[in-house]
Design an enzyme around this catalytic site. Structure first.
Site, PDB file in Angstrom:
ATOM      1  N   GLN A  72      13.942 -13.207  -4.333  1.00 52.28           N
ATOM      2  CA  GLN A  72      13.602 -11.823  -4.021  1.00 52.28           C
ATOM      3  C   GLN A  72      12.105 -11.582  -4.154  1.00 52.28           C
ATOM      4  O   GLN A  72      11.623 -10.487  -3.861  1.00 52.28           O
ATOM      5  CB  GLN A  72      14.364 -10.884  -4.970  1.00 52.28           C
ATOM      6  CG  GLN A  72      15.871 -11.004  -4.852  1.00 52.28           C
ATOM      7  CD  GLN A  72      16.601 -10.248  -5.951  1.00 52.28           C
ATOM      8  OE1 GLN A  72      16.990  -9.096  -5.773  1.00 52.28           O
ATOM      9  NE2 GLN A  72      16.781 -10.891  -7.091  1.00 52.28           N
ATOM     10  N   HIS A 121      12.895 -11.142   0.790  1.00 51.13           N
ATOM     11  CA  HIS A 121      12.121  -9.924   1.034  1.00 51.13           C
ATOM     12  C   HIS A 121      10.786 -10.197   1.729  1.00 51.13           C
ATOM     13  O   HIS A 121       9.912  -9.339   1.723  1.00 51.13           O
ATOM     14  CB  HIS A 121      11.893  -9.177  -0.282  1.00 51.13           C
ATOM     15  CG  HIS A 121      13.159  -8.671  -0.888  1.00 51.13           C
ATOM     16  ND1 HIS A 121      13.319  -8.472  -2.243  1.00 51.13           N
ATOM     17  CD2 HIS A 121      14.342  -8.333  -0.316  1.00 51.13           C
ATOM     18  CE1 HIS A 121      14.545  -8.024  -2.483  1.00 51.13           C
ATOM     19  NE2 HIS A 121      15.181  -7.936  -1.336  1.00 51.13           N
ATOM     20  N   CYS A 172      -4.668  -3.411  13.909  1.00 44.46           N
ATOM     21  CA  CYS A 172      -4.373  -4.757  14.394  1.00 44.46           C
ATOM     22  C   CYS A 172      -5.514  -5.241  15.281  1.00 44.46           C
ATOM     23  O   CYS A 172      -5.921  -4.534  16.214  1.00 44.46           O
ATOM     24  CB  CYS A 172      -3.062  -4.752  15.187  1.00 44.46           C
ATOM     25  SG  CYS A 172      -2.704  -6.304  16.056  1.00 44.46           S
ATOM     26  N   CYS A 219      -4.096  -5.446  19.116  1.00 45.13           N
ATOM     27  CA  CYS A 219      -3.654  -4.311  19.933  1.00 45.13           C
ATOM     28  C   CYS A 219      -4.044  -2.956  19.368  1.00 45.13           C
ATOM     29  O   CYS A 219      -3.788  -1.926  20.001  1.00 45.13           O
ATOM     30  CB  CYS A 219      -2.135  -4.366  20.126  1.00 45.13           C
ATOM     31  SG  CYS A 219      -1.186  -3.859  18.667  1.00 45.13           S
ATOM     32  N   SER A 262      16.413 -12.007 -12.632  1.00 42.96           N
ATOM     33  CA  SER A 262      16.691 -10.830 -11.811  1.00 42.96           C
ATOM     34  C   SER A 262      17.706  -9.930 -12.505  1.00 42.96           C
ATOM     35  O   SER A 262      18.725 -10.408 -13.010  1.00 42.96           O
ATOM     36  CB  SER A 262      17.245 -11.227 -10.439  1.00 42.96           C
ATOM     37  OG  SER A 262      17.588 -10.071  -9.688  1.00 42.96           O
TER      38      SER A 262
END
Length: 269
Positions: free
Chosen positions: A100, A118, A177, A180, A218
């Site tokens: 994770q 993730h 970006c 773009c 976790s």
């Protein structure tokens, strides 16, 4: 039988382990975790995808904190927990390591069969064109545009964040970006965002092939990780967990080891 001996016995008896790791694996590398021993938030919960997309001010705040936090996060190195799990894989003891965490420290320690549930913080993705760039490139662009923030110091927070509570973020300049002009986001799954289905299906496949499950570091408070332990329980697979404090799956566990991860797994080294 002590917890340490019981864990060695568990790993020794189950030679095809599905390993699920969380933030407790990386605290020894200087990366803070999110939750206390009761599984409650230690701090304000992370930004949600809805807030990030819905507000330019939120994006400024996120990237300003990330720029400061990356200085330490980007230098983090694997600790004994990561090396122990890499050794376990090298001995043929795992089907998959599902993490994770977004720090890539398992891979840096030598683990090869890894799914980053993730995502990964060392990559930035454009939400418009889908292009990617290294986080180091984003860091350089952030520093060029915001030189006055370069020397700010702050407390470390989980996942490359930094505690900058008293700052005015309104003038922070976030680069678009380069391909773009779109909105850039770290290539990680934010709260409120779905894990890509192909990752979940690949992990389920490896879980189905495993003899047992080993959870390391976790609390399993988030469904994205808990679902795999729930599936293992439904399939009748034994489940061991190494975690300081309670987990959301305590009632499903075959074995619970309440020790720091590196201490509990030291025998693998």
């Amino acid at each position: 039988m002590s917890e340490s001996v019981a864990l060695q016995d568990f790993i020794g008896r189950h030679r095809r382990l599905f390993v699920l790791t969380g933030a407790g694996c990386s605290t020894g590398s200087g990366i803070p975790d999110y939750r206390d021993a009761d599984g409650q938030w230690k701090r304000t919960p992370p930004v949600t995808i809805q807030a990030f997309l819905g507000s330019e001010a939120t994006r400024r705040r996120y990237w300003a904190r990330s720029m400061v936090g990356w200085r330490s996060f980007g230098r983090a190195r694997p600790n004994r927990t990561h090396h122990a799990l890499a050794r376990l894989e090298a001995s043929g003891g795992t089907t998959l390591l599902l993490t994770q965490n977004v720090d890539r420290l398992h891979q840096a320690a030598g683990s090869r069969r890894v799914i980053d549930l993730h995502g990964r913080l060392d990559v930035v993705r454009c939400l418009d064109c889908g292009g990617t760039l290294p986080r180091e490139s984003m860091q350089a662009a952030l520093l060029r545009r915001n030189p006055g923030w370069a020397m700010l110091d702050a407390g470390r927070a989980p996942d490359g964040d930094a505690d900058l509570e008293a700052q005015d973020f309104s003038g922070f300049d976030v680069p678009p970006c380069p391909a773009c002009g779109g909105v850039l986001k770290p290539d990680v799954v934010f709260f409120g965002e779905n894990v890509p289905r192909e990752r979940v299906e690949a992990a389920y496949h490896a879980l189905d092939e495993a003899d047992a499950v080993l959870v390391v570091g976790s609390s399993l408070m988030v469904w994205s990780g808990l679902r795999f332990v729930q599936r293992a329980a439904d399939l009748g697979k034994p489940i061991a967990a190494v975690n300081l404090g309670r987990t959301r799956a305590d009632a499903l566990l075959t074995l619970k080891v309440a020790q720091p991860c590196d201490e509990a797994l030291a025998f693998l080294l």
